[in-house]
Write a protein that holds these residues in place. Structure first.
Motif, PDB file in Angstrom:
ATOM      1  N   ASN A   1      57.179  60.028  78.039  1.00 45.71           N
ATOM      2  CA  ASN A   1      56.590  58.956  78.856  1.00 45.71           C
ATOM      3  C   ASN A   1      55.766  57.997  78.005  1.00 45.71           C
ATOM      4  OD1 ASN A   1      57.738  59.958  81.084  1.00 45.71           O
ATOM      5  ND2 ASN A   1      55.923  61.105  81.796  1.00 45.71           N
ATOM      6  N   GLY A   2      54.980  58.634  77.107  1.00 40.63           N
ATOM      7  CA  GLY A   2      54.127  57.818  76.213  1.00 40.63           C
ATOM      8  C   GLY A   2      54.949  56.865  75.391  1.00 40.63           C
ATOM      9  N   MET A   3      56.032  57.370  74.798  1.00 39.30           N
ATOM     10  CA  MET A   3      56.907  56.528  73.985  1.00 39.30           C
ATOM     11  C   MET A   3      57.454  55.377  74.819  1.00 39.30           C
ATOM     12  SD  MET A   3      57.045  57.527  70.881  1.00 39.30           S
ATOM     13  CE  MET A   3      58.574  56.914  70.222  1.00 39.30           C
ATOM     14  N   LEU A   4      57.793  55.728  76.015  1.00 38.56           N
ATOM     15  CA  LEU A   4      58.358  54.703  76.889  1.00 38.56           C
ATOM     16  C   LEU A   4      57.357  53.586  77.150  1.00 38.56           C
ATOM     17  CD1 LEU A   4      60.495  56.457  79.665  1.00 38.56           C
ATOM     18  CD2 LEU A   4      61.147  54.512  78.228  1.00 38.56           C
ATOM     19  N   GLU A   5      56.121  54.035  77.395  1.00 40.42           N
ATOM     20  CA  GLU A   5      55.081  53.051  77.675  1.00 40.42           C
ATOM     21  C   GLU A   5      54.865  52.126  76.475  1.00 40.42           C
ATOM     22  OE1 GLU A   5      52.436  55.706  80.726  1.00 40.42           O
ATOM     23  OE2 GLU A   5      51.495  54.916  78.894  1.00 40.42           O
TER      24      GLU A   5
ATOM     25  N   TYR B   1      55.418  48.134  76.057  1.00 40.14           N
ATOM     26  CA  TYR B   1      54.361  47.211  75.645  1.00 40.14           C
ATOM     27  C   TYR B   1      54.877  46.281  74.549  1.00 40.14           C
ATOM     28  CZ  TYR B   1      50.015  45.581  73.625  1.00 40.14           C
ATOM     29  OH  TYR B   1      49.014  44.792  73.142  1.00 40.14           O
ATOM     30  N   ARG B   2      55.613  46.898  73.600  1.00 41.90           N
ATOM     31  CA  ARG B   2      56.165  46.094  72.509  1.00 41.90           C
ATOM     32  C   ARG B   2      57.141  45.047  73.033  1.00 41.90           C
ATOM     33  NH1 ARG B   2      57.325  50.403  67.715  1.00 41.90           N
ATOM     34  NH2 ARG B   2      55.249  50.358  66.805  1.00 41.90           N
ATOM     35  N   LEU B   3      57.977  45.524  73.924  1.00 45.16           N
ATOM     36  CA  LEU B   3      58.979  44.605  74.476  1.00 45.16           C
ATOM     37  C   LEU B   3      58.301  43.443  75.188  1.00 45.16           C
ATOM     38  CD1 LEU B   3      61.628  47.131  75.805  1.00 45.16           C
ATOM     39  CD2 LEU B   3      61.998  45.325  74.126  1.00 45.16           C
ATOM     40  N   ALA B   4      57.231  43.814  75.873  1.00 43.16           N
ATOM     41  CA  ALA B   4      56.495  42.761  76.585  1.00 43.16           C
ATOM     42  C   ALA B   4      55.895  41.776  75.595  1.00 43.16           C
ATOM     43  CB  ALA B   4      55.397  43.387  77.431  1.00 43.16           C
ATOM     44  N   ALA B   5      55.337  42.335  74.498  1.00 48.29           N
ATOM     45  CA  ALA B   5      54.707  41.465  73.498  1.00 48.29           C
ATOM     46  C   ALA B   5      55.732  40.542  72.848  1.00 48.29           C
ATOM     47  CB  ALA B   5      54.024  42.314  72.425  1.00 48.29           C
ATOM     48  N   TYR B   6      56.938  41.059  72.676  1.00 51.46           N
ATOM     49  CA  TYR B   6      57.981  40.241  72.050  1.00 51.46           C
ATOM     50  C   TYR B   6      58.349  39.026  72.896  1.00 51.46           C
ATOM     51  CZ  TYR B   6      59.305  42.950  67.943  1.00 51.46           C
ATOM     52  OH  TYR B   6      59.326  43.515  66.706  1.00 51.46           O
TER      53      TYR B   6
ATOM     54  N   TYR C   1      55.200  38.547  67.557  1.00 45.91           N
ATOM     55  CA  TYR C   1      53.788  38.835  67.286  1.00 45.91           C
ATOM     56  C   TYR C   1      53.608  39.604  65.978  1.00 45.91           C
ATOM     57  CZ  TYR C   1      54.005  43.795  68.459  1.00 45.91           C
ATOM     58  OH  TYR C   1      54.272  45.122  68.451  1.00 45.91           O
ATOM     59  N   ASP C   2      54.656  40.331  65.525  1.00 48.59           N
ATOM     60  CA  ASP C   2      54.489  41.096  64.287  1.00 48.59           C
ATOM     61  C   ASP C   2      55.144  40.414  63.081  1.00 48.59           C
ATOM     62  OD1 ASP C   2      57.042  41.410  65.109  1.00 48.59           O
ATOM     63  OD2 ASP C   2      57.109  43.598  64.899  1.00 48.59           O
TER      64      ASP C   2
END
Lengths: 305, 423
Positions: free
Chosen positions: A4-8, A12-17, A32-33
């Protein structure tokens, strides 16, 4: 739980992208990176620092023909101001901002000049620093070490290097470096190259009050230790040896001043694997801080208006 | 003014004596008149005695003053428009001086101690001259010194060893301090720029261009043949290698060679026959910016030559490192390995020691060599003079010295040949 944690995190990364991070220099969107802007190759650290620390650094440029001494000047300036605890101090922001100073000082202390700045923008050194002054507000500055050949290429063929155009458009002031011994030797190229640069600046798009006609321009004769009388009166030296530049500045730039600087007391040539290279016989900086100080004062004066 | 006052006083005492005799005779109080006249004549006698036979004191007075002045700045007279010039002042003070005394005062003691001239001096004068020499110059004993190239620190150990060269240096005296503006003024005021015998013939056309800001003969940063007020004891700068040579000749000395300068600063000790132990700085092996005037020492320009005493070399030479670069008689690049030779448009002369504006401490140590064109008149290059042991008489070892003169000449020739070869 772990899954679940990995998914979250991935979410988040996908959202940031999905949110583009604008480059501080050209304004182009980036991930962003991203380390460098994919449009202009300026370091994205500048944008991140500005965003995270809520800073809006001003920009100063050191421009001039290839071999005029931009790298040595900027490296020496940053080292001088980061050593002294006097009225003017410079504090680098971010490790990448110290690279130029480190490379220049390492070379000069071994009686070598630093290697020529490569033409590729992704290999340029950028310097983001905080300038502290007594009884005055600290100033955030961005000063890149631009390659002379790239500058002239951009001047001759606009938009070849978008980063140069974007950066100079946003600049608050500029140091134009001119090779004094070459000018004194009657090499008119030096005059023409500098005239081209001034002309390019004046043609950059800008609002009426923010055009290059009103920006401060420090005209700096470098390597003046090889023609000592340049130190006595840089303006007179300019009149004698770069008449075109003098006329252009007089007519098109309201705020300009002439300076003379020197870093090496004497210069020789040594056979290197790539041919003959110039080497400093000693290092004794002269007049390095004055043009920079003048620019800051002019920026203050402009801001107070 | 002083002469007029003296004249008035003398005339006054004489007039008083005559007047008292006449008045005493006329009024009948002749005993009182005679007494006053006698007193007046006594006063005249005392004045005469004061002015008279004090040759020894006269000889010693200026020299003692020169020697005992802790820092020349304390008693130095600045040269300004409304004050008498140094030349006028010294002429007033020492109008009756002997030639020998004058030469000592101008720091030309080396000329007095030349064997040919010293023979004509009295023992007292000779002693004074020798003491003056000892006071002004540090001793550098003969021995070997390791000369290293500029890039020595950057080379790997094996290569570095191969580039190091041992050079034999004859014993010499080296000025304790760099030549000051005040000392150089004596040369300028004494017509040094007009005495063509002091200058290399090849450089005669350039001598006319060795002028100050106002076009007068002198160092570049002087004005109207004078140095700036308050700069008496600062090292003289803004002069070419040829001007340094001419001054050295005028005082009977010469510029030190590169190896001599390094020997004085690095103070080699021959613990190992192949490689003497040498100091990196005159005071030791680590840099301390409190001991020399370089960038970051807190001074933006030159300082008096007698400051930074704690940074003296083992033999008492001051400011070998820092304050101003010093001209040497050797060509630049003499110790560079062939693969790292540095080319220049014109041959350079070696300068040593770093200056107040030298940025890196790696460029001011005893072994670091830089160069300047012989005609350069830079703001941070000065000089100090040297003198071979056998160029002057030595009372204690006079016999030994003369006996070894021939040997010394041979060695010197050998040394100069070696340097020429390396150059």
């Amino acid at each position: 739980m772990r899954a679940n944690g990995m998914l979250e995190l991935d979410s988040y990364r996908l959202a940031a992208y999905t949110v583009p991070c604008p480059c501080y220099i050209c304004g182009g969107g980036n991930n962003y990176d991203a380390e460098l802007c994919r449009h202009c190759h300026a370091p994205m650290a500048l944008a991140h620092q500005a965003a995270s620390q809520k800073l809006h650094p001003r920009m100063l440029a050191a421009i001039g023909p290839s071999g005029a001494g931009k790298t040595v000047y900027l490296g020496m300036l940053s080292d001088l101001l980061s050593r002294q605890d006097e009225s003017l101090q410079l504090l680098a922001r971010g490790a990448f901002s110290i690279r130029l100073q480190q490379q220049t000082m390492a070379a000069l202390s071994q009686c070598e000049f630093p290697e020529k700045t490569p033409n590729e923008p992704d290999r340029w050194n950028w310097m983001h620093c905080q300038v502290l002054r007594k009884k005055k507000k600290a100033v955030e500055l961005i000063m890149p070490d631009l390659a002379g050949e790239s500058l002239l290429e951009e001047v001759d063929h606009p938009n070849t290097f978008p980063v140069i155009r974007a950066f100079l458009t946003k600049c608050a002031g500029v140091l134009v470096l001119i090779d004094a011994p070459r000018a004194e030797a009657g090499q008119s190229d030096e005059d023409f190259h500098t005239m081209k640069l001034i002309s390019y600046l004046c043609e950059l798009p800008a609002e009426r009050d923010n055009s290059w006609h009103n920006h401060p321009i420090a005209l700096v004769f470098t390597k003046a230790d090889q023609c000592e009388h340049c130190f006595d009166d840089p303006a007179a030296f300019a009149k004698r040896h770069t008449p075109g530049l003098v006329q252009q500045c007089r007519e098109r730039v309201k705020r300009h001043e002439y300076f003379a600087v020197g870093v090496a007391g004497a210069v020789g040539r040594r056979i290197h694997q790539h041919g003959r290279v110039h080497v400093p016989l000693r290092v004794e900086p002269r007049g390095i801080v004055e043009p920079f100080k003048w620019l800051l004062e002019e920026l203050d004066a402009k801001a107070s208006k | 003014m002083q002469q007029t006052l003296k004249h008035v006083l003398t005339s006054g005492w004489t007039a008083l004596a005559a007047l008292s005799l006449v008045v005493g005779w006329l009024t009948g109080y002749w005993t009182l008149g005679a007494g006053i006249a006698l007193t007046s004549l006594c006063m005249l006698g005392i004045r005469g005695a004061r002015k008279g036979p004090t040759t020894r004191a006269n000889l010693l007075a200026p020299f003692t003053r020169w020697l005992q002045t802790p820092s020349p700045s304390a008693g130095a007279q600045s040269v300004s428009e409304d004050e008498p010039t140094l030349e006028e002042t010294t002429q007033q003070q020492h109008g009756d001086d002997s030639l020998a005394q004058e030469m000592i005062r101008y720091g030309r003691v080396a000329l007095l101690l030349r064997p040919q001239i010293a023979a004509g001096l009295s023992p007292e004068e000779l002693k004074i001259a020798q003491e003056a020499l000892d006071d002004a110059m540090a001793i550098v004993p003969d021995g070997q010194v390791a000369m290293r190239p500029r890039c020595y620190d950057a080379l790997d150990e094996g290569t570095a060893d191969r580039t190091e060269r041992l050079v034999h240096v004859e014993g010499l005296f080296l000025d304790r301090c760099a030549v000051t503006n005040r000392q150089y003024y004596d040369f300028v005021a004494g017509g040094g720029y007009e005495q063509m015998s002091l200058w290399d013939e090849a450089i005669w056309p350039a001598v006319l261009t060795f002028v100050d800001r106002t076009g007068q003969p002198g160092p570049r940063f002087w004005s109207a043949g004078r140095f700036a007020k308050g700069q008496e004891d600062h090292p003289v700068v803004g002069l070419s290698w040829y001007e340094a040579c001419a001054y050295s000749r005028w005082v009977g000395k010469r510029l030190p060679t590169d190896a001599e300068w390094v020997k004085a600063a690095a103070w080699p000790v021959a613990v190992d026959r192949d490689r003497p132990l040498q100091r990196r700085f005159p005071w030791g092996d680590s840099m301390d910016r409190r001991l020399a005037n370089i960038w970051g020492s807190g001074h933006d320009g030159t300082v008096p030559v007698q400051s930074f005493r704690a940074g003296a070399s083992a033999s008492g030479a001051l400011q070998l490192v820092g304050n101003v670069w010093e001209w040497t008689s050797t060509s630049f690049g003499a110790w560079e390995p062939a693969a790292r030779k540095i080319e220049t448009d014109t041959p350079l002369k070696s300068i040593r020691g770093g200056a107040f504006d030298t940025y890196f401490e790696m460029q001011v140590h005893s072994q670091f060599q830089s160069g300047a064109q012989p005609l350069d008149r830079k703001h941070n290059i000065g000089f100090r003079c040297a003198l071979g042991f056998c160029d002057v008489v030595n009372q204690a070892a006079d016999g030994d010295c003369h006996a070894s003169e021939e040997k010394h000449e041979n060695k010197q020739t050998h040394g100069s040949q070696l340097e020429e070869a390396t150059a």
